[in-house]
Design an enzyme around this catalytic site. Structure first.
Site, PDB file in Angstrom:
ATOM      1  N   GLU A 195    -145.634 -69.870  55.682  1.00  0.00           N
ATOM      2  CA  GLU A 195    -146.180 -68.512  55.769  1.00  0.00           C
ATOM      3  C   GLU A 195    -145.811 -67.604  54.598  1.00  0.00           C
ATOM      4  O   GLU A 195    -146.580 -66.738  54.216  1.00  0.00           O
ATOM      5  CB  GLU A 195    -145.701 -67.809  57.045  1.00  0.00           C
TER       6      GLU A 195
ATOM      7  N   GLU B 237    -134.182 -40.972  68.078  1.00  0.00           N
ATOM      8  CA  GLU B 237    -133.345 -42.071  67.554  1.00  0.00           C
ATOM      9  C   GLU B 237    -133.750 -42.523  66.161  1.00  0.00           C
ATOM     10  O   GLU B 237    -132.958 -43.127  65.451  1.00  0.00           O
ATOM     11  CB  GLU B 237    -133.351 -43.253  68.531  1.00  0.00           C
TER      12      GLU B 237
ATOM     13  N   SER C 252    -132.720 -68.331  59.164  1.00  0.00           N
ATOM     14  CA  SER C 252    -133.097 -66.918  59.297  1.00  0.00           C
ATOM     15  C   SER C 252    -131.930 -66.158  59.933  1.00  0.00           C
ATOM     16  O   SER C 252    -130.893 -66.756  60.237  1.00  0.00           O
ATOM     17  CB  SER C 252    -134.364 -66.801  60.143  1.00  0.00           C
ATOM     18  N   SER C 253    -132.100 -64.879  60.118  1.00  0.00           N
ATOM     19  CA  SER C 253    -131.065 -64.017  60.704  1.00  0.00           C
ATOM     20  C   SER C 253    -129.777 -63.992  59.897  1.00  0.00           C
ATOM     21  O   SER C 253    -128.682 -63.939  60.434  1.00  0.00           O
ATOM     22  CB  SER C 253    -130.725 -64.435  62.139  1.00  0.00           C
TER      23      SER C 253
ATOM     24  N   HIS D 138    -139.143 -39.471  69.700  1.00  0.00           N
ATOM     25  CA  HIS D 138    -138.059 -40.450  69.557  1.00  0.00           C
ATOM     26  C   HIS D 138    -137.018 -39.945  68.544  1.00  0.00           C
ATOM     27  O   HIS D 138    -137.116 -40.266  67.363  1.00  0.00           O
ATOM     28  CB  HIS D 138    -138.624 -41.788  69.072  1.00  0.00           C
TER      29      HIS D 138
ATOM     30  N   CYS E 120    -138.948 -40.230  75.405  1.00  0.00           N
ATOM     31  CA  CYS E 120    -140.355 -40.602  75.546  1.00  0.00           C
ATOM     32  C   CYS E 120    -140.680 -40.972  76.994  1.00  0.00           C
ATOM     33  O   CYS E 120    -140.784 -40.081  77.832  1.00  0.00           O
ATOM     34  CB  CYS E 120    -140.705 -41.711  74.556  1.00  0.00           C
TER      35      CYS E 120
HETATM   36  N1  GLN Z   1    -145.778 -45.484  77.831  1.00  0.00           N
HETATM   37  C1  GLN Z   1    -145.647 -44.115  77.511  1.00  0.00           C
HETATM   38  C2  GLN Z   1    -146.844 -43.593  76.723  1.00  0.00           C
HETATM   39  O1  GLN Z   1    -147.592 -44.360  76.153  1.00  0.00           O
HETATM   40  C3  GLN Z   1    -144.343 -43.841  76.768  1.00  0.00           C
HETATM   41  C4  GLN Z   1    -144.249 -44.531  75.453  1.00  0.00           C
HETATM   42  C5  GLN Z   1    -142.851 -44.596  74.897  1.00  0.00           C
HETATM   43  O2  GLN Z   1    -141.882 -44.446  75.638  1.00  0.00           O
HETATM   44  N2  GLN Z   1    -142.709 -44.843  73.612  1.00  0.00           N
HETATM   45  O3  GLN Z   1    -147.069 -42.424  76.660  1.00  0.00           O
END
Ligand code: GLN
Length: 542
Positions: free
Chosen positions: A155, A516, A17-18, A514, A388
């Site tokens: 699997e 990213e 794998s990888s 997020h 987040c």
């Molecule tokens: N734990 C936090 C929440 O549930 C932030 C979640 C996160 O950073 N993705 O709101």
């Protein structure tokens, strides 16, 4: 007009794998896209979890979130970034999802009393989901399907059986099988070894799948004579045996595949009507640029899963893309937030950084360490980007140390706090569609006039992806605003806080979403760009 044939490209892996088969598959996708074709990708994962949402980042790396809110394998992130596309919930299929769907149907009596079996019920469910994936976006020309795991695993057998049947049903010219294997190099004798590949192909053909191309992974280029040998033993044309040796820059993999005409082979086999050559000029430009970059910018990434860098892969990639824009490489100091809490030498690493980033996370462990880093960034005017949880903690740190509410907290960490500024309030979601208890996927965000966010995005309204349960409680907002916190992004339907920034700070920004997940190699995310630009300025100040 006649209905277009469905075309599938299946990617399997053998020996170990990888192997990076997800990367190779994504690079094939990039080449095909650059020949004018629309690509959709699906990852088949053999594990029994329904989705990777509940899996520890230590085991499985990051959970990637699609725009429609599916929690998926991190490989889907590679597909989105490398192909430059956005995927949907149809792009992730796990054994858990397939089995639970079949069992649910059985309970509802949908199989009319039949005995439910792996073949045909599980395999039919897999095939239906593959077809749903092909049709998900409505414009797909080729669907790339990566089968997780290694050929020979118990699997993955139902998946392999399903794709075997797909060739029978869709036809030879509508299906293409790419098999990735490892070709080890023995340093002692200076030899390349093809035997594991031969065995792996034997295993695959034993399951009824004859590969159409073989990608030979290894640290060294596989020479022509060895490729010929593989071709002969594995019953594939000479030109379908491709050497995929390690490359210093990942984007070169696509050029290497193109040089060996893998895309031509696929296009011919699948009888695709498309551009004769994939135009890769911008990628060649990016590769040349990366090669020429000599300078670094130091970023401290403070998180709880730093031992496994894959847990933050989209964040790391986004930092790198933003760095390329300013001709800088990113040197990440991976700081364990829990250790930071009582290790002063580790705090020195924070002080050396040009910028500090706190990514997402769940649970109490390590949160105090993260807030120590945030406090340092705030007080010392070091650029800060919070993602987040990194936003929630920035607000808690501010409440405790600027507003003097020492008990300020999130109810995720202390249910009985007297100042629950981050909280789960069921009615907070009035006006928006929610699946479960998490806010997942794309939500709208309006940007405040005159804010840094608006300047960076060059837009008034944006959409960003979410994955969290808790929210900032607006009841506390006023005191924050009076003390210099700017709420620069808000969800228009609910008023929920999406983005914050500090006045009188060169760069202190944090978001509930997020960013990213939306950054691309040639199109870095505006927040990451702003953060890196500020970090470079901070470095030059020293
Ligand atoms: N734990 C936090 C929440 O549930 C932030 C979640 C996160 O950073 N993705 O709101």
């Amino acid at each position: 007009m006649a209905k277009k044939d469905m075309k599938f490209l299946f990617v399997t892996g053998g020996v170990v794998s990888s192997l990076g088969k997800g990367i190779s598959a994504a690079m094939i996708g990039r080449l095909l896209k650059r020949r004018g074709l629309n690509i959709f990708s699906i990852k088949l994962d053999p594990y029994l979890n329904v989705d990777p949402g509940t899996m520890s980042p230590y085991q499985h790396g990051e959970v990637f979130v699609t725009r429609d809110g599916a929690e998926t394998d991190l490989d889907l992130g590679h597909y989105e970034r490398i192909i430059n596309t956005s995927l949907t919930k149809e792009s992730t299929i796990t054994s858990g999802k397939v089995y639970s769907a079949v069992i649910e149907k059985e309970r509802r009596g949908e199989y009319l009393g039949a005995t439910i079996q792996i073949i045909p019920h599980i395999t039919n469910e897999i095939k239906e989901r593959l077809i749903a994936g092909f049709n998900a976006k409505g414009d797909t020309d080729v669907c790339i399907v990566e089968i997780g795991g290694t050929v020979g695993d118990i699997e993955s057998l139902p998946f392999l059986e399903a794709i075997r049947q797909m060739r029978r049903e869709l036809g030879y010219s509508n299906t293409f099988f790419v098999h990735n294997t490892l070709v080890p190099y023995l340093h002692t004798t200076g030899e390349i070894k093809t035997k594991p590949t031969q065995h792996s192909v034997k295993e695959l053909t034993g399951l009824g799948i004859q590969p159409d191309a073989l990608l030979l992974r290894g640290e060294k280029k596989v020479d022509k004579a060895s490729r010929r040998k593989v071709a002969q033993f594995c019953n594939v044309p000479d030109e379908a045996v491709i050497s995929v040796e390690d490359m210093s820059i990942i984007y070169e993999v696509a050029l290497n595949l193109q040089k060996q005409h893998l895309d031509d082979l696929i296009v011919k086999h699948l009888q695709l009507d498309c551009e004769p050559v994939a135009k890769m000029d911008d990628w060649i430009g990016l590769i040349d640029k990366i090669k020429s970059i000599k300078e670094y910018v130091n970023i401290a990434l403070v998180g709880k899963y730093v031992e496994l860098h894959d847990a933050y892969i989209s964040v790391y990639e986004s930092l790198k893309y933003a760095g390329y824009e300013f001709n800088k490489r990113i040197k990440v100091s991976w700081i364990d937030s829990e250790k930071l809490e009582n290790d002063e030498t580790l705090f020195e690493e924070i002080k050396k950084a040009d910028g500090i980033i706190v990514p997402g996370g769940f649970g109490l462990r390590g949160t105090e360490g993260k807030m120590m880093a945030i406090k340092y960034a705030r007080e010392n005017k070091v650029p800060y980007l919070g993602l987040c949880l990194g936003m929630q903690l920035a607000l808690i740190e501010f409440a405790r140390n600027v507003l003097g509410h020492k008990d300020a907290n999130s109810t995720e960490f202390n249910e009985n706090t007297s100042y629950p500024l981050i909280d789960y309030l069921p009615d907070q979601y009035k006006g928006i569609n929610m699946g479960g208890t998490m806010r997942l996927g794309d939500y709208d965000c309006c940007l405040l006039e005159g804010s840094k966010a608006k300047e960076l995005y060059q837009a008034s309204e944006i959409k960003e992806r979410h994955r969290h349960r808790y929210e900032f409680n607006n009841k506390y907002k006023e005191e924050f605003v009076k003390n210099g916190m700017v709420f620069s992004g808000t969800n228009p339907q609910t008023g929920l806080c999406e983005l914050i920034e500090l006045k009188d700070h060169p760069f202190f920004m944090a978001c509930q979403f997020h960013p990213e997940f939306k950054s691309r190699p040639l199109n870095p995310h505006p927040l990451f760009k702003g953060f890196i630009e500020a970090s470079i300025k901070n470095e030059q100040k020293l």
